[in-house]
Design a protein around this motif. Structure first.
Motif, PDB file in Angstrom:
ATOM      1  N   LYS B 452       0.839  -1.208   0.000  1.00 13.45           N
ATOM      2  CA  LYS B 452       0.000   0.000   0.000  1.00 13.45           C
ATOM      3  C   LYS B 452       0.873   1.258   0.000  1.00 13.45           C
ATOM      4  CE  LYS B 452      -3.934   1.869   2.685  1.00 13.45           C
ATOM      5  NZ  LYS B 452      -5.008   1.862   1.689  1.00 13.45           N
ATOM      6  N   ALA B 453       1.935   1.228   0.812  1.00 16.21           N
ATOM      7  CA  ALA B 453       2.833   2.395   0.870  1.00 16.21           C
ATOM      8  C   ALA B 453       3.572   2.575  -0.460  1.00 16.21           C
ATOM      9  CB  ALA B 453       3.827   2.240   2.017  1.00 16.21           C
ATOM     10  N   LEU B 454       3.971   1.472  -1.078  1.00 17.37           N
ATOM     11  CA  LEU B 454       4.670   1.570  -2.363  1.00 17.37           C
ATOM     12  C   LEU B 454       3.734   2.162  -3.419  1.00 17.37           C
ATOM     13  CD1 LEU B 454       6.522  -1.890  -2.382  1.00 17.37           C
ATOM     14  CD2 LEU B 454       7.571   0.373  -2.074  1.00 17.37           C
ATOM     15  N   GLY B 455       2.456   1.797  -3.319  1.00 13.17           N
ATOM     16  CA  GLY B 455       1.472   2.363  -4.248  1.00 13.17           C
ATOM     17  C   GLY B 455       1.270   3.849  -3.991  1.00 13.17           C
ATOM     18  N   LEU B 456       1.166   4.194  -2.710  1.00 11.16           N
ATOM     19  CA  LEU B 456       0.946   5.594  -2.330  1.00 11.16           C
ATOM     20  C   LEU B 456       2.119   6.467  -2.796  1.00 11.16           C
ATOM     21  CD1 LEU B 456      -1.407   6.777  -0.663  1.00 11.16           C
ATOM     22  CD2 LEU B 456      -0.011   6.511   1.391  1.00 11.16           C
ATOM     23  N   GLY B 457       3.316   5.919  -2.686  1.00  9.78           N
ATOM     24  CA  GLY B 457       4.503   6.669  -3.106  1.00  9.78           C
ATOM     25  C   GLY B 457       4.812   6.506  -4.588  1.00  9.78           C
ATOM     26  N   ASP B 458       3.965   5.779  -5.307  1.00  9.77           N
ATOM     27  CA  ASP B 458       4.145   5.516  -6.738  1.00  9.77           C
ATOM     28  C   ASP B 458       5.577   5.074  -7.033  1.00  9.77           C
ATOM     29  OD1 ASP B 458       3.648   5.214  -9.432  1.00  9.77           O
ATOM     30  OD2 ASP B 458       3.913   7.346  -9.893  1.00  9.77           O
ATOM     31  N   TRP B 459       5.959   4.003  -6.373  1.00 10.57           N
ATOM     32  CA  TRP B 459       7.300   3.441  -6.567  1.00 10.57           C
ATOM     33  C   TRP B 459       7.512   3.095  -8.039  1.00 10.57           C
ATOM     34  CZ3 TRP B 459      11.050   2.750  -2.724  1.00 10.57           C
ATOM     35  CH2 TRP B 459      12.191   2.017  -3.108  1.00 10.57           C
ATOM     36  N   ALA B 460       6.467   2.529  -8.633  1.00 12.86           N
ATOM     37  CA  ALA B 460       6.584   2.060 -10.021  1.00 12.86           C
ATOM     38  C   ALA B 460       6.860   3.209 -10.986  1.00 12.86           C
ATOM     39  CB  ALA B 460       5.305   1.325 -10.424  1.00 12.86           C
ATOM     40  N   GLY B 461       6.334   4.396 -10.670  1.00 13.42           N
ATOM     41  CA  GLY B 461       6.495   5.525 -11.588  1.00 13.42           C
ATOM     42  C   GLY B 461       7.777   6.319 -11.371  1.00 13.42           C
ATOM     43  N   PHE B 462       8.604   5.845 -10.425  1.00 13.12           N
ATOM     44  CA  PHE B 462       9.785   6.634 -10.067  1.00 13.12           C
ATOM     45  C   PHE B 462      10.799   6.820 -11.203  1.00 13.12           C
ATOM     46  CE2 PHE B 462      14.169   6.759  -8.423  1.00 13.12           C
ATOM     47  CZ  PHE B 462      14.139   8.043  -7.895  1.00 13.12           C
ATOM     48  N   PRO B 463      11.119   5.788 -11.992  1.00 10.67           N
ATOM     49  CA  PRO B 463      12.162   5.978 -13.011  1.00 10.67           C
ATOM     50  C   PRO B 463      11.888   7.171 -13.927  1.00 10.67           C
ATOM     51  CG  PRO B 463      11.664   3.650 -12.770  1.00 10.67           C
ATOM     52  CD  PRO B 463      10.649   4.394 -11.937  1.00 10.67           C
ATOM     53  N   CYS B 648       4.830   1.386   7.090  1.00  9.69           N
ATOM     54  CA  CYS B 648       5.837   1.531   6.047  1.00  9.69           C
ATOM     55  C   CYS B 648       5.812   2.966   5.523  1.00  9.69           C
ATOM     56  CB  CYS B 648       5.510   0.556   4.910  1.00  9.69           C
ATOM     57  SG  CYS B 648       6.737   0.567   3.581  1.00  9.69           S
ATOM     58  N   GLN B 649       6.982   3.482   5.217  1.00  9.73           N
ATOM     59  CA  GLN B 649       7.074   4.821   4.622  1.00  9.73           C
ATOM     60  C   GLN B 649       7.885   4.756   3.325  1.00  9.73           C
ATOM     61  OE1 GLN B 649       8.594   7.588   7.586  1.00  9.73           O
ATOM     62  NE2 GLN B 649       6.689   7.509   8.768  1.00  9.73           N
ATOM     63  N   ALA B 669       3.152   7.562   3.947  1.00 10.82           N
ATOM     64  CA  ALA B 669       3.223   6.717   5.146  1.00 10.82           C
ATOM     65  C   ALA B 669       1.930   5.941   5.308  1.00 10.82           C
ATOM     66  CB  ALA B 669       3.477   7.573   6.383  1.00 10.82           C
ATOM     67  N   VAL B 670       2.072   4.668   5.667  1.00 11.57           N
ATOM     68  CA  VAL B 670       0.908   3.844   6.009  1.00 11.57           C
ATOM     69  C   VAL B 670       1.169   3.226   7.375  1.00 11.57           C
ATOM     70  CG1 VAL B 670      -0.551   1.894   5.356  1.00 11.57           C
ATOM     71  CG2 VAL B 670       0.478   3.331   3.574  1.00 11.57           C
ATOM     72  N   ASP B 671       0.213   3.389   8.278  1.00  7.34           N
ATOM     73  CA  ASP B 671       0.342   2.836   9.626  1.00  7.34           C
ATOM     74  C   ASP B 671      -0.853   1.946   9.926  1.00  7.34           C
ATOM     75  OD1 ASP B 671       2.596   4.574  11.147  1.00  7.34           O
ATOM     76  OD2 ASP B 671       1.510   5.842   9.736  1.00  7.34           O
ATOM     77  N   ASP B 672      -0.605   0.881  10.662  1.00  9.15           N
ATOM     78  CA  ASP B 672      -1.711   0.059  11.149  1.00  9.15           C
ATOM     79  C   ASP B 672      -2.016   0.491  12.579  1.00  9.15           C
ATOM     80  OD1 ASP B 672      -3.577  -1.775  11.953  1.00  9.15           O
ATOM     81  OD2 ASP B 672      -2.555  -3.489  11.031  1.00  9.15           O
ATOM     82  N   VAL B 673      -3.174   1.114  12.768  1.00 11.90           N
ATOM     83  CA  VAL B 673      -3.531   1.633  14.090  1.00 11.90           C
ATOM     84  C   VAL B 673      -4.518   0.719  14.814  1.00 11.90           C
ATOM     85  CG1 VAL B 673      -3.090   3.995  13.357  1.00 11.90           C
ATOM     86  CG2 VAL B 673      -5.418   3.096  13.212  1.00 11.90           C
ATOM     87  N   GLY B 674      -4.797  -0.454  14.225  1.00 13.85           N
ATOM     88  CA  GLY B 674      -5.684  -1.401  14.899  1.00 13.85           C
ATOM     89  C   GLY B 674      -7.132  -0.982  14.806  1.00 13.85           C
ATOM     90  N   ARG B 675      -7.438   0.126  15.436  1.00 17.38           N
ATOM     91  CA  ARG B 675      -8.794   0.648  15.406  1.00 17.38           C
ATOM     92  C   ARG B 675      -8.703   2.155  15.616  1.00 17.38           C
ATOM     93  NH1 ARG B 675     -13.307  -1.457  19.636  1.00 17.38           N
ATOM     94  NH2 ARG B 675     -15.085  -0.268  18.868  1.00 17.38           N
ATOM     95  N   ASN B 731       1.544  12.403   2.677  1.00 20.05           N
ATOM     96  CA  ASN B 731       0.500  11.541   2.163  1.00 20.05           C
ATOM     97  C   ASN B 731       0.365  10.381   3.148  1.00 20.05           C
ATOM     98  OD1 ASN B 731      -1.344  10.705   0.346  1.00 20.05           O
ATOM     99  ND2 ASN B 731       0.101  10.327  -1.329  1.00 20.05           N
ATOM    100  N   THR B 732      -0.548  10.497   4.106  1.00 17.39           N
ATOM    101  CA  THR B 732      -0.634   9.474   5.155  1.00 17.39           C
ATOM    102  C   THR B 732      -1.956   8.716   5.071  1.00 17.39           C
ATOM    103  OG1 THR B 732      -1.565  11.041   6.763  1.00 17.39           O
ATOM    104  CG2 THR B 732       0.820  10.815   6.720  1.00 17.39           C
ATOM    105  N   GLU B 733      -1.865   7.420   5.238  1.00 18.69           N
ATOM    106  CA  GLU B 733      -3.069   6.590   5.314  1.00 18.69           C
ATOM    107  C   GLU B 733      -2.879   5.591   6.444  1.00 18.69           C
ATOM    108  OE1 GLU B 733      -4.359   4.803   1.687  1.00 18.69           O
ATOM    109  OE2 GLU B 733      -4.447   6.723   0.612  1.00 18.69           O
ATOM    110  N   TYR B 734      -3.985   5.065   6.918  1.00 17.42           N
ATOM    111  CA  TYR B 734      -3.849   4.011   7.928  1.00 17.42           C
ATOM    112  C   TYR B 734      -4.748   2.834   7.572  1.00 17.42           C
ATOM    113  CZ  TYR B 734      -8.067   6.133   9.982  1.00 17.42           C
ATOM    114  OH  TYR B 734      -9.313   6.651  10.173  1.00 17.42           O
ATOM    115  N   VAL B 735      -4.394   1.682   8.119  1.00 17.29           N
ATOM    116  CA  VAL B 735      -5.260   0.511   8.018  1.00 17.29           C
ATOM    117  C   VAL B 735      -5.620   0.095   9.437  1.00 17.29           C
ATOM    118  CG1 VAL B 735      -4.210  -0.263   5.851  1.00 17.29           C
ATOM    119  CG2 VAL B 735      -3.336  -1.141   8.025  1.00 17.29           C
TER     120      VAL B 735
END
Lengths: 165, 811
Positions: B452-463, B648-649, B669-675, B731-735
């Protein structure tokens, strides 16, 4: 000790001060206006920002004795007629504060940025103009959003023809 | 009440329709006062007749106090008293009760290998015989005004005998280094090991690849924007002390003061109102808190002390400061086999706290699957300010080491950075996962969060973005870092809940908000579980007059433990309420149900509200004695399991190779906050945590001159604080993967922003500089360091081996 007179938040006040008394000391200790905070000793943090004759200043670097006849607005004087200033509203609405210690200085600076730079502020301008205000809690993210939003709201709430700020 | 942690999380239904329920980003209750200047921070407190204290502080890093002459100072205008360490000892003051570790059963033991006890030595508010760091207080001047006290402090004559100084962390561990404590054999107070030496050696012997990394994680400081302040009062008629001060928990502060003063539990009251930031910095008692109440007794008037920023830089408890040597063994496919190495943590001038050393080494393997590990862990003292846990205590340091090792392994042995991480992240099927030191990670969708973090940071589009930047002459780099955090700390917390006759609910709790918004998020829990309007809930903290126990705010334990005791108290209120409602509804209590904030008798249509029940508890004549009003409950729990937030960041930076200047262009950044209880507060915590981690990676540094121990970063002019223009929008998200070791599934969110930030920043910088062959850049990665790294790698002029060279390289 010399006496200094000024208008603070719309009220005429006079106080006896030493030559070395700072404006922030006058506000906090003589007038009990503790909303203006002291966060450093080198004029870096901006927690003590107030408006002196309509201009944002760091009140830790202004001698009280030099403010004879001045008009001062502090965070306590920003809300008028029981209504929050649009910038105060914006800080609350956008969670732009956590511990709240830098907040009065941030809000006073933000209003001053609008006075200097107008109501349509881009992100870069806001970030650069916040150079003199340090926040340790928020990472500035929500502060920048709040200032952008508060600046726009100030335009809407301003009577037509009045200057910004 | 006991909580069975194996039961599923309580359903979040149960009343409170409307604003303020769990999951809503409701506006904070505390903000109205804070945005109007009506907050009450420590320096805003003034007591009638108060005098003002100023501390006389040591200008030397290591010196014996030969004599202190107070005569001139006492004769100065406005001076009331000048008190020294000798006066303090004569009055029986005990040392600050430091504890080497937080007592939590989930943390791994760390003891001296030779079986001797960990070395500790008394730390007094005023140094009685010797000073061990610049800024240590040796006398307190009390006067009619701050100005008079400052003038008086200038006149206190202290005769010092200078001693050899040791300020460097690695050098302090040497057996030949000057010793801080005469009664110790060396400056090494703690020398232990964790892990399995034999299994680790065997794994290294069969490794296809070994990667090695040495680093120093520099000393930084928390810098809460509100400098410390304290006002002390003493009532001689009843022998009672009162302290007003910003703390991370009033009850713990009181408990420490009771020990230091040698008085009864009820003889000290501590009041904490608004607190301007904490971050670990306020987590232990400060000597000045004891001095103002003692001074108040001595002079018969309240005493106020306000710290100035330069004093804060010299005497706030500082953080980090760890020297690491680490090796990672991999097989030919890139599976991690083992890691080993050594950590040296610097406690500073007193044996204040070794928690960051232990909290680090026990998760040295980070979030990854590593079958074997073995580390030596040493805690040393040196002539620098004392240290203690700072945001995410001990973990950002070791997580950074692991993330650097992975990137180095990828680069030196031909693996893809992401594939190496994917290969070695435990899957959900492997949970709970026991790491090689014995820590049990409760659960987690580690792969899902990283993707999810790699998607948020658009790792694939980096080159493409890198190529675009290169066309402009800029070097772009991207980095990734995972983290796992151990939330433990003081395991006990207590809540006292009262439902008043007007329908308002008060909750007394022993944590203190230092910016986290407890008044809001804790109230949301009550609104959810009791169906009470959000505005009717009041959270009361910070005064030992009514807080009877509290573990304070640290280790992500605020909402994590508060939720457990607020849940417990809510359930008791409901059970008591059912019995009272049964009297009103004229039925058995077993027939009453609690729904949407009211008690109902199903099928009969009659309901009574919680308010009516609270009133009936006072007014009904036939209420049993144990239910007689007020309708109240106490929940006091000790939770022996830890929780494991993770995430993950992904960061992208752009560097100007000619200037070494750096811009962060994307931060995800993506964090798992449980609830999630209050999403706005969670995102805010992550933003602030990121800024503190980035600050350490890029600019912050408590720099001590190695020869003299003088602090050269003692003001905002010298200590680089992150400012608004250092960051982009985050760009922060949580699960929300409920934690199985928390009865309500929660994982703390306050430290996850910081934990991976050091590693992800340096990884992205090194990636940007990879084309020059730069292998590593030490923290803080200032433009100068980046510029020098490029120049050296290009084979240009050799950089001067100056003070910016990491000390690990100087050994």
């Amino acid at each position: 000790m010399p006496t200094v007179s000024m208008t603070v938040n719309g009220k005429r006040v006079s106080a006896e001060v030493e030559g070395r008394t700072l404006l922030v000391e006058l506000l906090r200790e003589h007038l009990g206006l503790t909303g203006t905070h002291v966060g450093c000793d080198t004029t870096q943090c901006g927690c003590c920002t107030v408006h002196l004759n309509g201009t944002g200043v760091k009140s830790c670097t202004v001698l009280a004795a030099s403010c004879e006849g001045a008009t001062i607005t502090t965070i306590e004087g920003l809300a008028t007629e029981g209504k929050l200033h649009p910038m105060q509203e914006a800080f609350r609405e956008h969670h732009a504060l956590q511990c709240g210690f830098c907040t009065p200085g941030m809000i006073m600076s933000a209003v001053d940025i609008v006075r200097r730079k107008g109501n349509d502020l881009d992100e870069r301008t806001i970030r650069e103009q916040l150079e003199g205000n340090i926040c340790r809690c928020t990472g500035y993210h929500n502060i920048v959003i709040a200032i952008q939003s508060g600046a726009a709201a100030m335009k809407q709430s301003r009577p037509s023809g009045a200057p910004p700020g | 009440m006991s909580i069975n942690i194996n039961t599923p999380s309580p359903a979040i239904s149960g009343g409170g329709l409307g604003r303020g329920r769990i999951g809503q980003p409701v506006l904070r209750k505390e903000d109205l006062r804070l945005i109007t200047g009506a907050g009450c921070f420590s320096d805003d407190v003034n007591l009638p007749g108060q005098a003002y204290a100023i501390m006389v502080r040591a200008p030397h890093a290591h010196a014996r106090i030969v004599s202190i002459d107070t005569a001139q100072a006492l004769a100065a205008p406005g001076i009331i008293a000048v008190l020294t360490g000798r006066d303090m000892l004569a009055d029986g003051m005990k040392p600050i009760p430091h504890r080497p570790f937080s007592p939590h059963p989930a943390d791994m033991p760390l003891e001296n290998t030779d079986g001797t006890p960990i070395f500790t030595a008394p730390h007094y508010p005023l140094a009685p015989d010797k000073v061990r760091h610049v800024g240590e207080a040796v006398a307190m001047v009390i006067a009619e005004s701050v100005a008079a006290a400052k003038d008086g402090a200038e006149l206190v004559e202290v005769d010092y005998e200078l001693l050899p100084v040791i300020a460097n962390t690695a050098a302090a561990a040497s057996p030949t280094a000057p010793r801080l404590f005469d009664q110790a054999r060396s400056n090494v107070c703690l020398d232990g090991v964790m892990g399995d030496a034999e299994a680790t050696a065997a794994a290294f012997a069969r490794a296809a690849h070994v990667v090695r990394f040495e680093t120093k994680i520099p000393r930084v400081t928390g810098v809460p924007m509100e400098p410390r302040a304290a006002v002390g009062a003493y009532d001689p008629a009843i022998g009672h002390y009162t302290l007003h001060a910003g703390t991370s928990g009033a009850w713990r502060t009181k408990a420490d003061l009771v020990i230091m003063l040698g008085v009864g539990d009820d003889d000290v009251r501590v009041i904490t109102n608004d607190v301007g930031g904490h971050f670990g910095t306020r987590g232990m008692l400060y000597g000045e808190f004891a001095l103002v109440i003692w001074g108040a007794r001595r002079i018969g008037r309240p005493v106020k002390w306000t710290c100035e920023r330069n004093e804060a830089f010299a005497t706030d408890y500082q953080g980090r400061d760890l020297v690491v040597e680490a090796e990672l063994a991999l097989d030919a496919d890139g599976n991690f086999l083992a890691m080993r190495g050594s950590n040296i943590s610097n406690a500073g001038g007193h044996t204040t706290n070794f928690s960051p050393l232990r909290k680090g080494v026990e998760i040295m393997s980070s979030i990854y699957r590593i079958p074997a590990a073995h580390f030596r862990a040493r805690g040393v003292v040196s002539n620098t300010a004392p240290t203690r846990p700072y945001r995410s205590s001990g973990r950002p340091e070791v997580l950074y080491v692991m993330e650097r090792l992975i990137d180095l392994a990828a680069r030196e042995h031909g693996f893809d950075r992401i594939e190496l991480r994917r290969r070695n992240l435990p899957t959900e099927a492997e949970m709970p996962y026991t790491n090689p030191f014995g820590m049990i990670y409760d659960s987690g969708a580690y792969h899902r969060v990283m993707e999810k973090a790699l998607g948020l940071g658009d790792w694939a589009g980096f080159p493409a973005r890198r190529a675009e930047a290169r066309a402009r002459g800029k070097c772009r780099g991207i980095g990734v870092a995972n983290y796992v955090d151990t939330a433990s700390g003081v395991p006990r917390e207590r809540a006292e809940m009262t439902v008043h006759r007007d329908g308002t609910v008060d909750v007394i709790i022993g944590t203190v908000s230092t910016g986290q918004g407890h008044e809001t998020s804790f109230a949301q829990l009550v609104t959810e579980w009791l169906g009470v309007p959000f505005d009717n809930v009041r959270i009361l903290t910070g005064d030992t007059e009514f807080v009877k126990f509290g573990g304070g705010t640290h280790s992500g334990r605020g909402l994590r433990l508060a939720s457990i005791v607020i849940w417990g108290a809510s359930q008791q209120i409901i059970e008591k309420g059912k019995r009272i409602a049964a009297l009103l509804l004229e039925c058995e209590s077993g027939a009453v149900e609690f729904r949407d904030g009211a008690f109902v008798r199903p099928g009969r249509g009659r309901t009574v509200s919680l308010t009516e029940v609270a009133r009936a508890a006072h007014e009904l004549p036939d209420v049993p004695d144990d239910l007689r009003g007020p309708l109240a409950a106490i929940s006091d729990e000790t939770i022996t399991t830890a929780q494991f937030p993770y995430g993950c960041q992904v960061v992208e930076v752009e560097i100007d190779p000619e200037l070494g200047s750096l811009e962060i262009v994307r931060y995800s950044a993506v964090d798992d906050v449980g609830r999630a209880v209050n999403p706005a507060i969670i995102h805010g915590q992550v933003h602030g945590g990121i800024a503190q981690g980035v600050g350490q990676a890029l600019m912050e540094h408590c720099y001590y001159d190695p020869e003299t121990g003088q602090l050269l970063s003692g003001s905002f002019m010298d200590y680089a604080m992150p400012r608004a223009d250092n960051f982009p929008f985050f760009n922060t998200e949580y699960v929300e993967t409920p934690s199985p070791t928390h009865p309500l599934g929660m994982r703390p969110a306050g430290e996850g922003g910081t934990a991976p930030a050091l590693g992800v920043m340096i990884n992205s910088i090194v990636d940007a500089l990879s084309e020059f062959g730069v292998r590593h850049v030490e923290m803080p990665a200032t433009p100068e360091r980046i510029w020098r790294a490029i120049r050296e790698a290009r084979g240009g002029a050799q950089s001067m081996c100056d003070r910016n060279t990491p000390e690990v390289m100087l050994r």
